[in-house]
Design a protein around this motif. Sequence first.
Motif, PDB file in Angstrom:
ATOM      1  N   VAL A 109       0.842  -1.203   0.000  1.00  0.00           N
ATOM      2  CA  VAL A 109       0.000   0.000   0.000  1.00  0.00           C
ATOM      3  C   VAL A 109       0.874   1.248   0.000  1.00  0.00           C
ATOM      4  O   VAL A 109       2.020   1.229   0.443  1.00  0.00           O
ATOM      5  N   ARG A 110       0.304   2.359  -0.479  1.00  0.00           N
ATOM      6  CA  ARG A 110       1.088   3.587  -0.602  1.00  0.00           C
ATOM      7  C   ARG A 110       1.418   4.211   0.747  1.00  0.00           C
ATOM      8  O   ARG A 110       2.484   4.782   0.938  1.00  0.00           O
ATOM      9  N   HIS A 111       0.484   4.123   1.702  1.00  0.00           N
ATOM     10  CA  HIS A 111       0.665   4.780   2.988  1.00  0.00           C
ATOM     11  C   HIS A 111       0.433   3.777   4.133  1.00  0.00           C
ATOM     12  O   HIS A 111      -0.622   3.767   4.760  1.00  0.00           O
ATOM     13  N   PRO A 112       1.419   2.923   4.408  1.00  0.00           N
ATOM     14  CA  PRO A 112       1.241   1.881   5.427  1.00  0.00           C
ATOM     15  C   PRO A 112       0.954   2.432   6.815  1.00  0.00           C
ATOM     16  O   PRO A 112       0.159   1.854   7.550  1.00  0.00           O
ATOM     17  N   LYS A 113       1.593   3.537   7.194  1.00  0.00           N
ATOM     18  CA  LYS A 113       1.332   4.104   8.522  1.00  0.00           C
ATOM     19  C   LYS A 113      -0.131   4.511   8.660  1.00  0.00           C
ATOM     20  O   LYS A 113      -0.775   4.215   9.680  1.00  0.00           O
ATOM     21  N   LYS A 114      -0.660   5.158   7.652  1.00  0.00           N
ATOM     22  CA  LYS A 114      -2.063   5.575   7.667  1.00  0.00           C
ATOM     23  C   LYS A 114      -2.994   4.372   7.776  1.00  0.00           C
ATOM     24  O   LYS A 114      -3.966   4.391   8.550  1.00  0.00           O
ATOM     25  N   LEU A 115      -2.686   3.307   7.022  1.00  0.00           N
ATOM     26  CA  LEU A 115      -3.551   2.130   7.052  1.00  0.00           C
ATOM     27  C   LEU A 115      -3.502   1.443   8.413  1.00  0.00           C
ATOM     28  O   LEU A 115      -4.532   0.995   8.928  1.00  0.00           O
ATOM     29  N   LEU A 116      -2.333   1.366   9.029  1.00  0.00           N
ATOM     30  CA  LEU A 116      -2.220   0.769  10.357  1.00  0.00           C
ATOM     31  C   LEU A 116      -3.060   1.529  11.380  1.00  0.00           C
ATOM     32  O   LEU A 116      -3.764   0.924  12.206  1.00  0.00           O
ATOM     33  N   LEU A 117      -3.003   2.844  11.324  1.00  0.00           N
ATOM     34  CA  LEU A 117      -3.816   3.655  12.242  1.00  0.00           C
ATOM     35  C   LEU A 117      -5.303   3.473  11.975  1.00  0.00           C
ATOM     36  O   LEU A 117      -6.115   3.428  12.913  1.00  0.00           O
ATOM     37  N   GLU A 118      -5.663   3.337  10.714  1.00  0.00           N
ATOM     38  CA  GLU A 118      -7.061   3.087  10.363  1.00  0.00           C
ATOM     39  C   GLU A 118      -7.526   1.730  10.886  1.00  0.00           C
ATOM     40  O   GLU A 118      -8.664   1.586  11.356  1.00  0.00           O
ATOM     41  N   MET A 119      -6.665   0.736  10.800  1.00  0.00           N
ATOM     42  CA  MET A 119      -7.014  -0.597  11.305  1.00  0.00           C
ATOM     43  C   MET A 119      -7.340  -0.549  12.790  1.00  0.00           C
ATOM     44  O   MET A 119      -8.302  -1.173  13.251  1.00  0.00           O
ATOM     45  N   LEU A 120      -6.530   0.210  13.536  1.00  0.00           N
ATOM     46  CA  LEU A 120      -6.749   0.289  14.982  1.00  0.00           C
ATOM     47  C   LEU A 120      -7.790   1.345  15.337  1.00  0.00           C
ATOM     48  O   LEU A 120      -8.131   1.490  16.520  1.00  0.00           O
ATOM     49  N   ARG A 121      -8.316   2.038  14.362  1.00  0.00           N
ATOM     50  CA  ARG A 121      -9.480   2.893  14.569  1.00  0.00           C
ATOM     51  C   ARG A 121     -10.764   2.082  14.469  1.00  0.00           C
ATOM     52  O   ARG A 121     -11.682   2.230  15.275  1.00  0.00           O
ATOM     53  N   VAL A 122     -10.808   1.176  13.486  1.00  0.00           N
ATOM     54  CA  VAL A 122     -12.039   0.416  13.248  1.00  0.00           C
ATOM     55  C   VAL A 122     -12.103  -0.869  14.064  1.00  0.00           C
ATOM     56  O   VAL A 122     -13.165  -1.471  14.201  1.00  0.00           O
ATOM     57  N   ALA A 123     -10.953  -1.324  14.611  1.00  0.00           N
ATOM     58  CA  ALA A 123     -10.912  -2.573  15.377  1.00  0.00           C
ATOM     59  C   ALA A 123     -10.088  -2.382  16.645  1.00  0.00           C
ATOM     60  O   ALA A 123      -9.225  -1.505  16.725  1.00  0.00           O
ATOM     61  N   HIS A 124     -10.347  -3.224  17.634  1.00  0.00           N
ATOM     62  CA  HIS A 124      -9.622  -3.141  18.896  1.00  0.00           C
ATOM     63  C   HIS A 124      -8.205  -3.697  18.782  1.00  0.00           C
ATOM     64  O   HIS A 124      -7.291  -3.235  19.465  1.00  0.00           O
TER      65      HIS A 124
END
Length: 222
Positions: A109-124
Motif C-alpha cells: 500500500v502507498r501509505h502503510p502508517k495511515k492504514l495501520l492507524l485506520e485498522m486500529l481505529r475500526v478494530a480493537h
Amino acid sequence: DDRNSAPMSIANRYQMPDLSVQLTDELIMRHIDRGSRVIDLGCGDGRLMQRLRDEMGCTAMGVEVEHANIVSVIHRGLPAMEADLNEGLVDVPNDSFDYAVLSQTLQQVRHPKKLLLEMLRVAHRALIVVPNFGHWRVRLEVLRRGRTPITQALPFKWYESPNVHFMSMKDFRDLMDGIGLRIVKESPIVRGRSVDRLLGANLRADSAFYLLERDPEKSAPH
C-alpha cells in the motif's frame, strides 16, 4: 502457475520464501477469539473469512479491490466491500470490529502508517503478517550482487513488483513505537514455521506476524 513462468535469470538469486496459505491462516486464527467480529483487509476470495465463520463462529466482513474476488466472497455467503486500501477505511465506523486482519499486503500500500492507524481505529486489535527485508540473505544479495531480491510468489523485476515499501522487523517496531501502537505479540517466521522467540530474529526471520493494539500510554503524532 506464475512461479513457473519466472525468467531464468532469477534462478540463482535469493528467493524470499512464499508463506503457505495454511500457515498464515492458522497463525491468524490462533490469535482470534471465538465469536469475534473480524474485518479482513485484502480478503481475496474469502477463504479465511469462511474458515473464521465456519470453524470459530466469527462474524466476518471483507474489503477487496478486485471485483472478481468480491463475487467469490458473496458466493460463500459472506459480506464484502469493494474498496482500495490506499484510500483508507473511511466508510467503516470506529470500533466496529474486534480484529482487523492484513496479511502480506502492508508493503504494497502507498501509505502503510495511515492504514495501520485506520485498522486500529475500526478494530480493537490488528493482526499483521509482513515480509522481513532485514533477512541476512536479502542483505547478502544486495551486498554481493547489488541486486534487488525477488520473492517466489512475486517473480517480477523491481519496476514491476507490487512491493513499494521494504521494511525490516526493526523498522516495524520503530514505527509502532512512533505512532502509539503496542506490539502484543511478535512471532518471527523461519522457513515456513512461526516461533515465539528467535535469537537474531531481524537477521534470520523470513517474515513476521504481529498482534497489535492501541497503546493508551502513548499518543500518535499529528
